[in-house]
Design an enzyme around this catalytic site. Sequence first.
Site, PDB file in Angstrom:
ATOM      1  N   LYS A  54     -22.068  29.793 -40.281  1.00  0.00           N
ATOM      2  CA  LYS A  54     -22.841  28.856 -39.455  1.00  0.00           C
ATOM      3  C   LYS A  54     -22.823  29.271 -37.993  1.00  0.00           C
ATOM      4  CE  LYS A  54     -25.278  25.322 -38.224  1.00  0.00           C
ATOM      5  NZ  LYS A  54     -24.958  23.918 -38.467  1.00  0.00           N
ATOM      6  N   LYS A 112     -22.306  23.383 -27.956  1.00  0.00           N
ATOM      7  CA  LYS A 112     -21.000  23.335 -28.625  1.00  0.00           C
ATOM      8  C   LYS A 112     -20.883  24.426 -29.680  1.00  0.00           C
ATOM      9  CE  LYS A 112     -20.613  20.976 -32.153  1.00  0.00           C
ATOM     10  NZ  LYS A 112     -20.690  21.170 -33.634  1.00  0.00           N
TER      11      LYS A 112
END
Length: 292
Positions: free
Chosen positions: A167, A235
């Site tokens: 990811k 983030k």
Amino acid sequence: MRIAVVGLGVMGLPMSLNLVKAGFDVVGFTRTADRGRPLVEGGGVLAASLGEAVSGADVVVTVLPDSPDAQAVYAEVFQAAAAGTVLVDMSTIRPDVARELHERAAEVSMPMLDAPVSGGEAGAKEGKLSIMVGGAADTLERARPVLEAMGTTIVLVGGPGSGQTVKAANQLLVAGTLQLVSEALVFLETHGVDLAPAVDVLGGGLAGSTVLARKGAAMLAGEFAPGFRVDLHHKDLEIYRAAAKANGVFSPAGALVGELMASLRATGSGGLDHSALLAQVAALSGLEKWSA
């Protein structure tokens, strides 16, 4: 099969509704109760507490914003859920935190997968997410019917933490592509090209991408309502950069796109869609068009 879904935000809510449509008994929990109302209207149940949601669940699915959120939630899940409960964390968190959670889950006999997703809000609503899975193959097979209600591409990419590692790479590729699409659109605009057909022909060739297909029309219209917020992508890029640095990976493009996303966030656009990179490129190029 009873499924507890913890986290009913932009992604978690449509994912939970797809589980209801697939025939599962879905119990949701969110700390912002109003967010859970559509789940109740769609046929699910909203629990009053996290413990209530996960108690008696066959599978616990979490869709949370960040690593500290996952750590805090799972500290409660490990106490409230029964041994044998399958845990599927579909948040995007640090790979090292994912491995830590796998270890703690094993200590209480709860098989676990880290299974972050790609596809954005549209993919979540359509049930067409790409799900990158880290963990044991037999755990994936137990959870597969649940994952198939939410995604169409479900791939075991390795052991604990591997899903989160993939990811992180995904988020690098998406951010880099968005930045290049933004620069290309500003370039075309300054040369007076008709943008809509230009995007059509680019999308049909080697420059085509899912990013261009899903985001192109809204970018042309200057619509930056969040499907995936700049805050969250910032983030995620910090996760990528930390993991790359830890393994000595030379990633100049990763550093650059990380700084560009950070700058967009720092100038007050953290709540916009990550495609607002276009507004930043336009502003720095002296264009008033696409101002966010």
